[in-house]
Design an enzyme around this catalytic site. Structure first.
Site, PDB file in Angstrom:
ATOM      1  N   GLU A 179      -9.477   9.148   1.995  1.00 11.87           N
ATOM      2  CA  GLU A 179      -9.447   9.448   0.561  1.00 11.87           C
ATOM      3  C   GLU A 179      -9.908   8.258  -0.275  1.00 11.87           C
ATOM      4  O   GLU A 179      -9.715   7.103   0.104  1.00 11.87           O
ATOM      5  CB  GLU A 179      -8.020   9.846   0.147  1.00 11.87           C
ATOM      6  CG  GLU A 179      -7.583  11.156   0.799  1.00 11.87           C
ATOM      7  CD  GLU A 179      -6.285  11.724   0.244  1.00 11.87           C
ATOM      8  OE1 GLU A 179      -6.234  12.939   0.028  1.00 11.87           O
ATOM      9  OE2 GLU A 179      -5.311  10.969   0.032  1.00 11.87           O
TER      10      GLU A 179
ATOM     11  N   CYS B  71     -11.346   3.133  -5.975  1.00 13.37           N
ATOM     12  CA  CYS B  71     -10.385   2.613  -5.006  1.00 13.37           C
ATOM     13  C   CYS B  71     -10.822   3.160  -3.647  1.00 13.37           C
ATOM     14  O   CYS B  71     -10.807   4.375  -3.441  1.00 13.37           O
ATOM     15  CB  CYS B  71      -8.999   3.106  -5.392  1.00 13.37           C
ATOM     16  SG  CYS B  71      -7.727   2.668  -4.213  1.00 13.37           S
TER      17      CYS B  71
ATOM     18  N   CYS C 213      -3.256   3.618   8.617  1.00 18.31           N
ATOM     19  CA  CYS C 213      -2.881   2.212   8.492  1.00 18.31           C
ATOM     20  C   CYS C 213      -1.775   1.914   9.484  1.00 18.31           C
ATOM     21  O   CYS C 213      -0.930   2.763   9.757  1.00 18.31           O
ATOM     22  CB  CYS C 213      -2.384   1.942   7.065  1.00 18.31           C
ATOM     23  SG  CYS C 213      -1.971   0.218   6.741  1.00 18.31           S
TER      24      CYS C 213
ATOM     25  N   CYS D 277       4.465   0.045   5.946  1.00 25.86           N
ATOM     26  CA  CYS D 277       5.293  -0.147   4.743  1.00 25.86           C
ATOM     27  C   CYS D 277       6.091   1.132   4.457  1.00 25.86           C
ATOM     28  O   CYS D 277       5.547   2.238   4.466  1.00 25.86           O
ATOM     29  CB  CYS D 277       4.433  -0.510   3.538  1.00 25.86           C
ATOM     30  SG  CYS D 277       3.530  -2.058   3.757  1.00 25.86           S
TER      31      CYS D 277
ATOM     32  N   CYS E 129       5.010   3.698   1.539  1.00 26.98           N
ATOM     33  CA  CYS E 129       3.594   4.087   1.422  1.00 26.98           C
ATOM     34  C   CYS E 129       3.246   5.253   2.352  1.00 26.98           C
ATOM     35  O   CYS E 129       3.584   5.224   3.544  1.00 26.98           O
ATOM     36  CB  CYS E 129       2.713   2.881   1.741  1.00 26.98           C
ATOM     37  SG  CYS E 129       0.955   3.226   1.590  1.00 26.98           S
TER      38      CYS E 129
ATOM     39  N   CYS F 262      -1.116   4.827  -6.408  1.00 29.37           N
ATOM     40  CA  CYS F 262      -0.876   3.845  -5.345  1.00 29.37           C
ATOM     41  C   CYS F 262       0.140   4.359  -4.344  1.00 29.37           C
ATOM     42  O   CYS F 262       1.222   4.803  -4.712  1.00 29.37           O
ATOM     43  CB  CYS F 262      -0.316   2.554  -5.925  1.00 29.37           C
ATOM     44  SG  CYS F 262      -1.421   1.744  -7.034  1.00 29.37           S
TER      45      CYS F 262
HETATM   46  N1  SAH Z   1      -2.845  -2.624   2.663  1.00 34.29           N
HETATM   47  C1  SAH Z   1      -3.183  -3.255   1.424  1.00 34.29           C
HETATM   48  C2  SAH Z   1      -4.005  -2.340   0.573  1.00 34.29           C
HETATM   49  C3  SAH Z   1      -3.259  -1.163   0.002  1.00 34.29           C
HETATM   50  S1  SAH Z   1      -3.284  -1.368  -1.692  1.00 34.29           S
HETATM   51  C4  SAH Z   1      -1.932  -3.764   0.743  1.00 34.29           C
HETATM   52  O1  SAH Z   1      -0.856  -3.553   1.275  1.00 34.29           O
HETATM   53  O2  SAH Z   1      -2.022  -4.452  -0.262  1.00 34.29           O
HETATM   54  C5  SAH Z   1      -2.126  -0.288  -2.210  1.00 34.29           C
HETATM   55  C6  SAH Z   1      -1.091  -0.950  -3.089  1.00 34.29           C
HETATM   56  O3  SAH Z   1      -0.153   0.061  -3.450  1.00 34.29           O
HETATM   57  C7  SAH Z   1      -0.297  -2.035  -2.347  1.00 34.29           C
HETATM   58  O4  SAH Z   1       0.110  -3.022  -3.235  1.00 34.29           O
HETATM   59  C8  SAH Z   1       0.890  -1.239  -1.876  1.00 34.29           C
HETATM   60  O5  SAH Z   1       1.977  -2.067  -1.547  1.00 34.29           O
HETATM   61  C9  SAH Z   1       1.130  -0.359  -3.069  1.00 34.29           C
HETATM   62  N2  SAH Z   1       1.927   0.829  -2.790  1.00 34.29           N
HETATM   63  C10 SAH Z   1       2.087   1.469  -1.625  1.00 34.29           C
HETATM   64  N3  SAH Z   1       2.919   2.508  -1.771  1.00 34.29           N
HETATM   65  C11 SAH Z   1       3.276   2.526  -3.073  1.00 34.29           C
HETATM   66  C12 SAH Z   1       4.099   3.363  -3.849  1.00 34.29           C
HETATM   67  N4  SAH Z   1       4.735   4.393  -3.301  1.00 34.29           N
HETATM   68  N5  SAH Z   1       4.223   3.087  -5.160  1.00 34.29           N
HETATM   69  C13 SAH Z   1       3.577   2.058  -5.717  1.00 34.29           C
HETATM   70  N6  SAH Z   1       2.788   1.227  -5.044  1.00 34.29           N
HETATM   71  C14 SAH Z   1       2.643   1.455  -3.728  1.00 34.29           C
END
Ligand code: SAH
Length: 342
Positions: free
Chosen positions: A89, A102, A109, A113, A116, A329
């Site tokens: 996506e 984006c 991945c 986390c 996410c 995000c």
């Molecule tokens: N793997 C990289 C790139 C992903 S960027 C990273 O971890 O930075 C996506 C961003 O959205 C990251 O900062 C991630 O921590 C954040 N993110 C993931 N799940 C989220 C959520 N449920 N709400 C808000 N931000 C989130």
């Protein structure tokens, strides 16, 4: 088969020579690739025999739109199908300063986390440079506009696929390709310190974002397994080295989760931890992506930001775009191959 969109202009010229043609023919091909050609047959100023050779050696496949959703705020989310059926996506957002995409860097991945959605089911594979680039080319073509900014914040961990990510940026930067300046790229990482060192060696004027989400190791390890390998002190140390080398300010990403990591004590601890760095804080009330994470209240968001701004540290709340179509995000999902395709 060579993925032709993953080649730099110089590499395409080398390939052209190896196929028995003059180097300038490679430049012509490169120009066609980003000038709207959809197949080798569209490259009408190339000798037919050369086009046939290219067909035999190279794959010229852009990500295909499997699904497109438009948010009420204008944000567009694409599910793209890749040559092998893998679906990823991407999201296009329009701001007053232009259009931002984006992009995903991996199908799924492995970082795990807890908040996410992209990591559910793990990683199927890394994307090739041409597949990251292709998300931009396909989106631009579909929307009929130019995309000037790229955030590597879709599915995947860019530093877990660094070689292809660097290659992607180099190609997109080429004036005969998309001509996107390095300053218009933002790479976001959960904090892979060893890879961060390699990125620093490249000394690129890109923007670096780091996903922190907690200033306390124990809490961060629960949310972000990567913290067990690279705890906060190590992360800050690596970021200091990165900053010394590149001279670039760092952006700290912080998803605010109600009652978990949104206290003033968290803000103060974060400030202390990052005191050796020049940074700005970008908070985002956590998006609904997985069970058990509730957005912080407006008041808590404001109080958190205030802790930084009153000390002169820039802190902003990210605009929440596209949440009605799960394009915000953390909401990008790794779908199983060939499902829900139109
Ligand atoms: N793997 C990289 C790139 C992903 S960027 C990273 O971890 O930075 C996506 C961003 O959205 C990251 O900062 C991630 O921590 C954040 N993110 C993931 N799940 C989220 C959520 N449920 N709400 C808000 N931000 C989130």
């Amino acid at each position: 088969m060579i993925d032709i969109y993953s080649l730099t202009r110089a590499e395409l010229c080398d390939l052209t020579v190896s196929l028995g043609e003059k180097s300038y023919r490679g430049k012509q091909v490169f120009k066609w690739l980003y000038g709207g050609a959809e197949s080798f047959d569209d490259m009408t100023d190339l000798p037919k025999a050369f086009r046939e050779k290219l067909k035999e050696t190279c794959r010229m496949t852009l990500p295909q739109i499997a699904r497109k959703q438009v948010s009420k705020d204008g944000t567009v989310k694409y599910a793209f199908r890749l040559y092998d059926g893998e679906v990823i996506e991407s999201v296009v957002m329009s701001y007053h300063h232009g259009n931002t995409i984006c992009v995903s860097t991996q199908a799924g991945c492995n970082m795990g986390c807890a908040f996410c959605a992209s990591t559910v089911g793990g990683k199927t594979r890394d994307l090739m440079a041409g597949e990251i680039l292709g998300q931009i080319v396909s989106a631009q073509k579909d929307m009929g506009l130019r995309i000037g900014n790229v955030v590597l914040m879709g599915m995947g961990e860019p530093l877990d696929n660094l070689e292809q990510v660097l290659r992607f940026m180099a190609i997109a930067n080429d004036e005969e390709c998309l001509h996107i300046g390095y300053r218009h790229f933002t790479l976001s990482t959960c904090g892979l310190c060893d890879q961060l060192k390699k990125l620093a060696e490249e000394n690129l004027p890109i923007n670096l974002s780091v996903s922190v989400h907690s200033p306390f190791n124990e809490e961060r390890s629960k949310m972000m397994p990567v913290n067990k390998k690279y705890p906060l002190e190590k992360l800050v140390e690596s970021l200091c080295a990165y900053q010394q080398k590149t001279g670039r300010r760092i952006s700290v990403e912080y998803a605010l989760i109600q009652g978990k990591n949104d206290s003033v004590a968290h803000a103060r601890a974060l400030m202390k931890l990052f005191s050796p760095l020049s940074y700005h804080v970008n908070v985002i009330p956590v998006n609904q992506a997985r069970e058990g994470f509730v957005k912080s209240k407006k008041q808590a968001v404001a109080a958190f930001l205030e802790c930084f701004t009153e000390r002169g540290i820039p802190a902003t709340a990210r605009r929440e775009l596209g949440s009605d179509i799960s394009a915000a995000c953390g909401q990008l999902k790794h779908e199983v191959k060939q499902t829900e395709l139109q």
